[in-house]
Scaffold this motif. Structure first.
Motif, PDB file in Angstrom:
ATOM      1  N   LYS A  28       0.848  -1.182   0.000  1.00 29.38           N
ATOM      2  CA  LYS A  28       0.000   0.000   0.000  1.00 29.38           C
ATOM      3  C   LYS A  28       0.886   1.235   0.000  1.00 29.38           C
ATOM      4  O   LYS A  28       2.057   1.180   0.383  1.00 29.38           O
ATOM      5  CB  LYS A  28      -0.951   0.013   1.191  1.00 29.38           C
ATOM      6  N   VAL A  29       0.328   2.325  -0.477  1.00 28.23           N
ATOM      7  CA  VAL A  29       1.024   3.614  -0.497  1.00 28.23           C
ATOM      8  C   VAL A  29       0.047   4.682  -0.022  1.00 28.23           C
ATOM      9  O   VAL A  29      -1.162   4.536  -0.155  1.00 28.23           O
ATOM     10  CB  VAL A  29       1.559   3.979  -1.898  1.00 28.23           C
ATOM     11  N   ASP A  30       0.604   5.747   0.535  1.00 27.42           N
ATOM     12  CA  ASP A  30      -0.249   6.871   0.909  1.00 27.42           C
ATOM     13  C   ASP A  30       0.095   8.049   0.002  1.00 27.42           C
ATOM     14  O   ASP A  30       0.962   7.955  -0.867  1.00 27.42           O
ATOM     15  CB  ASP A  30      -0.123   7.211   2.390  1.00 27.42           C
ATOM     16  N   PHE A  31      -0.596   9.164   0.226  1.00 27.23           N
ATOM     17  CA  PHE A  31      -0.438  10.277  -0.691  1.00 27.23           C
ATOM     18  C   PHE A  31       0.949  10.892  -0.626  1.00 27.23           C
ATOM     19  O   PHE A  31       1.431  11.429  -1.626  1.00 27.23           O
ATOM     20  CB  PHE A  31      -1.521  11.341  -0.467  1.00 27.23           C
ATOM     21  N   SER A  32       1.634  10.809   0.508  1.00 25.56           N
ATOM     22  CA  SER A  32       2.996  11.361   0.580  1.00 25.56           C
ATOM     23  C   SER A  32       3.935  10.619  -0.373  1.00 25.56           C
ATOM     24  O   SER A  32       4.784  11.241  -1.024  1.00 25.56           O
ATOM     25  CB  SER A  32       3.528  11.336   2.007  1.00 25.56           C
ATOM     26  N   ILE A  33       3.768   9.321  -0.488  1.00 26.94           N
ATOM     27  CA  ILE A  33       4.584   8.540  -1.419  1.00 26.94           C
ATOM     28  C   ILE A  33       4.193   8.862  -2.851  1.00 26.94           C
ATOM     29  O   ILE A  33       5.053   9.019  -3.724  1.00 26.94           O
ATOM     30  CB  ILE A  33       4.440   7.029  -1.146  1.00 26.94           C
ATOM     31  N   ILE A  34       2.902   8.979  -3.105  1.00 30.80           N
ATOM     32  CA  ILE A  34       2.445   9.331  -4.446  1.00 30.80           C
ATOM     33  C   ILE A  34       3.016  10.683  -4.852  1.00 30.80           C
ATOM     34  O   ILE A  34       3.481  10.867  -5.981  1.00 30.80           O
ATOM     35  CB  ILE A  34       0.904   9.316  -4.524  1.00 30.80           C
ATOM     36  N   GLN A  35       3.025  11.653  -3.930  1.00 29.97           N
ATOM     37  CA  GLN A  35       3.595  12.973  -4.226  1.00 29.97           C
ATOM     38  C   GLN A  35       5.080  12.868  -4.574  1.00 29.97           C
ATOM     39  O   GLN A  35       5.544  13.521  -5.512  1.00 29.97           O
ATOM     40  CB  GLN A  35       3.415  13.911  -3.037  1.00 29.97           C
ATOM     41  N   VAL A  60      -1.825  -2.030  -5.175  1.00 29.31           N
ATOM     42  CA  VAL A  60      -1.126  -0.749  -5.297  1.00 29.31           C
ATOM     43  C   VAL A  60      -1.524  -0.052  -6.597  1.00 29.31           C
ATOM     44  O   VAL A  60      -1.747   1.158  -6.616  1.00 29.31           O
ATOM     45  CB  VAL A  60       0.400  -0.940  -5.199  1.00 29.31           C
ATOM     46  N   SER A  61      -1.653  -0.797  -7.674  1.00 25.49           N
ATOM     47  CA  SER A  61      -2.115  -0.209  -8.931  1.00 25.49           C
ATOM     48  C   SER A  61      -3.487   0.427  -8.755  1.00 25.49           C
ATOM     49  O   SER A  61      -3.745   1.518  -9.266  1.00 25.49           O
ATOM     50  CB  SER A  61      -2.175  -1.271 -10.034  1.00 25.49           C
ATOM     51  N   ALA A  62      -4.367  -0.233  -8.020  1.00 20.73           N
ATOM     52  CA  ALA A  62      -5.706   0.295  -7.773  1.00 20.73           C
ATOM     53  C   ALA A  62      -5.645   1.590  -6.959  1.00 20.73           C
ATOM     54  O   ALA A  62      -6.428   2.519  -7.203  1.00 20.73           O
ATOM     55  CB  ALA A  62      -6.563  -0.744  -7.059  1.00 20.73           C
ATOM     56  N   ILE A  63      -4.720   1.680  -6.015  1.00 21.11           N
ATOM     57  CA  ILE A  63      -4.565   2.911  -5.227  1.00 21.11           C
ATOM     58  C   ILE A  63      -4.187   4.063  -6.144  1.00 21.11           C
ATOM     59  O   ILE A  63      -4.758   5.154  -6.054  1.00 21.11           O
ATOM     60  CB  ILE A  63      -3.520   2.713  -4.108  1.00 21.11           C
ATOM     61  N   PHE A  64      -3.229   3.833  -7.050  1.00 21.97           N
ATOM     62  CA  PHE A  64      -2.841   4.876  -8.005  1.00 21.97           C
ATOM     63  C   PHE A  64      -4.029   5.285  -8.884  1.00 21.97           C
ATOM     64  O   PHE A  64      -4.253   6.471  -9.111  1.00 21.97           O
ATOM     65  CB  PHE A  64      -1.681   4.417  -8.883  1.00 21.97           C
ATOM     66  N   LYS A  65      -4.776   4.309  -9.355  1.00 22.76           N
ATOM     67  CA  LYS A  65      -5.921   4.603 -10.216  1.00 22.76           C
ATOM     68  C   LYS A  65      -6.998   5.362  -9.458  1.00 22.76           C
ATOM     69  O   LYS A  65      -7.563   6.330  -9.969  1.00 22.76           O
ATOM     70  CB  LYS A  65      -6.474   3.311 -10.812  1.00 22.76           C
ATOM     71  N   ASN A  66      -7.291   4.963  -8.234  1.00 18.29           N
ATOM     72  CA  ASN A  66      -8.312   5.649  -7.431  1.00 18.29           C
ATOM     73  C   ASN A  66      -7.908   7.067  -7.068  1.00 18.29           C
ATOM     74  O   ASN A  66      -8.761   7.926  -6.861  1.00 18.29           O
ATOM     75  CB  ASN A  66      -8.619   4.853  -6.160  1.00 18.29           C
ATOM     76  N   ALA A  67      -6.608   7.325  -6.994  1.00 15.65           N
ATOM     77  CA  ALA A  67      -6.102   8.667  -6.688  1.00 15.65           C
ATOM     78  C   ALA A  67      -5.929   9.503  -7.958  1.00 15.65           C
ATOM     79  O   ALA A  67      -5.412  10.610  -7.895  1.00 15.65           O
ATOM     80  CB  ALA A  67      -4.769   8.566  -5.956  1.00 15.65           C
ATOM     81  N   ALA A  68      -6.380   8.977  -9.089  1.00 15.60           N
ATOM     82  CA  ALA A  68      -6.246   9.637 -10.395  1.00 15.60           C
ATOM     83  C   ALA A  68      -4.777   9.886 -10.730  1.00 15.60           C
ATOM     84  O   ALA A  68      -4.436  10.879 -11.353  1.00 15.60           O
ATOM     85  CB  ALA A  68      -7.062  10.916 -10.450  1.00 15.60           C
ATOM     86  N   CYS A  69      -3.926   8.975 -10.319  1.00 17.72           N
ATOM     87  CA  CYS A  69      -2.484   9.077 -10.559  1.00 17.72           C
ATOM     88  C   CYS A  69      -1.979   7.874 -11.349  1.00 17.72           C
ATOM     89  O   CYS A  69      -0.809   7.504 -11.271  1.00 17.72           O
ATOM     90  CB  CYS A  69      -1.727   9.208  -9.242  1.00 17.72           C
ATOM     91  N   ASP A  70      -2.864   7.272 -12.122  1.00 18.62           N
ATOM     92  CA  ASP A  70      -2.465   6.102 -12.895  1.00 18.62           C
ATOM     93  C   ASP A  70      -1.468   6.444 -14.003  1.00 18.62           C
ATOM     94  O   ASP A  70      -0.845   5.561 -14.562  1.00 18.62           O
ATOM     95  CB  ASP A  70      -3.669   5.339 -13.440  1.00 18.62           C
ATOM     96  N   PHE A  71      -1.274   7.737 -14.280  1.00 14.67           N
ATOM     97  CA  PHE A  71      -0.241   8.147 -15.238  1.00 14.67           C
ATOM     98  C   PHE A  71       1.141   7.722 -14.750  1.00 14.67           C
ATOM     99  O   PHE A  71       2.077   7.585 -15.554  1.00 14.67           O
ATOM    100  CB  PHE A  71      -0.270   9.657 -15.486  1.00 14.67           C
ATOM    101  N   LEU A  72       1.293   7.485 -13.459  1.00 13.93           N
ATOM    102  CA  LEU A  72       2.571   7.008 -12.919  1.00 13.93           C
ATOM    103  C   LEU A  72       2.866   5.575 -13.322  1.00 13.93           C
ATOM    104  O   LEU A  72       4.019   5.144 -13.305  1.00 13.93           O
ATOM    105  CB  LEU A  72       2.571   7.098 -11.384  1.00 13.93           C
ATOM    106  N   LEU A  73       1.843   4.839 -13.683  1.00 10.97           N
ATOM    107  CA  LEU A  73       1.995   3.418 -13.959  1.00 10.97           C
ATOM    108  C   LEU A  73       2.617   3.138 -15.313  1.00 10.97           C
ATOM    109  O   LEU A  73       3.103   2.042 -15.551  1.00 10.97           O
ATOM    110  CB  LEU A  73       0.639   2.711 -13.844  1.00 10.97           C
ATOM    111  N   GLY A  74       2.588   4.083 -16.220  1.00 11.48           N
ATOM    112  CA  GLY A  74       3.155   3.894 -17.535  1.00 11.48           C
ATOM    113  C   GLY A  74       2.274   3.051 -18.425  1.00 11.48           C
ATOM    114  O   GLY A  74       1.198   2.590 -18.032  1.00 11.48           O
ATOM    115  N   ASP A  75       2.739   2.832 -19.625  1.00  6.65           N
ATOM    116  CA  ASP A  75       1.964   2.108 -20.635  1.00  6.65           C
ATOM    117  C   ASP A  75       1.771   0.639 -20.321  1.00  6.65           C
ATOM    118  O   ASP A  75       0.777   0.040 -20.693  1.00  6.65           O
ATOM    119  CB  ASP A  75       2.658   2.218 -21.994  1.00  6.65           C
ATOM    120  N   ALA A  76       2.694   0.039 -19.614  1.00  5.11           N
ATOM    121  CA  ALA A  76       2.634  -1.409 -19.356  1.00  5.11           C
ATOM    122  C   ALA A  76       1.497  -1.779 -18.405  1.00  5.11           C
ATOM    123  O   ALA A  76       1.129  -2.938 -18.306  1.00  5.11           O
ATOM    124  CB  ALA A  76       3.961  -1.883 -18.766  1.00  5.11           C
ATOM    125  N   HIS A  77       0.921  -0.805 -17.704  1.00  5.04           N
ATOM    126  CA  HIS A  77      -0.093  -1.115 -16.694  1.00  5.04           C
ATOM    127  C   HIS A  77      -1.488  -0.663 -17.087  1.00  5.04           C
ATOM    128  O   HIS A  77      -2.352  -0.544 -16.248  1.00  5.04           O
ATOM    129  CB  HIS A  77       0.306  -0.463 -15.364  1.00  5.04           C
TER     130      HIS A  77
END
Length: 78
Positions: A28-35, A60-77
């Motif tokens: 899991k990740v929180d918003f500080s890590i996402i930032q 973890v991928s779902a956390i990024f997607k729910n935070a509207a930060c799925d752009f961090l995942l790149g094309d492979a995800h």
């Protein structure tokens, strides 16, 4: 985890030609890590360096997607 220690590691990693984070043991990740990751990705884009998060699990991928930060995942995800 200690965000400040992680930030120092990220800053060191940004000195390389690419920025790769192995997320294999991350559940899991929180918003500080996402930032921090957003900041690292922007630095890589500005410096024409590669940015990659690898070995992400579905949770973890779902956390990024729910935070509207799925752009961090790149094309492979997509």
């Amino acid at each position: 985890y200690d965000v400040e220690a992680l930030k120092k590691e990220f800053l060191q990693e940004l000195q390389n030609n690419s920025f790769v984070v192995d997320m294999k043991n991350v559940n899991k990740v929180d918003f500080s890590i996402i930032q921090l990751l957003i900041s690292a990705q922007k630095s890589c884009l500005n410096d024409s360096k590669d940015f990659e998060l690898k070995n992400l699990n579905d949770e973890v991928s779902a956390i990024f997607k729910n935070a509207a930060c799925d752009f961090l995942l790149g094309d492979a995800h997509e």
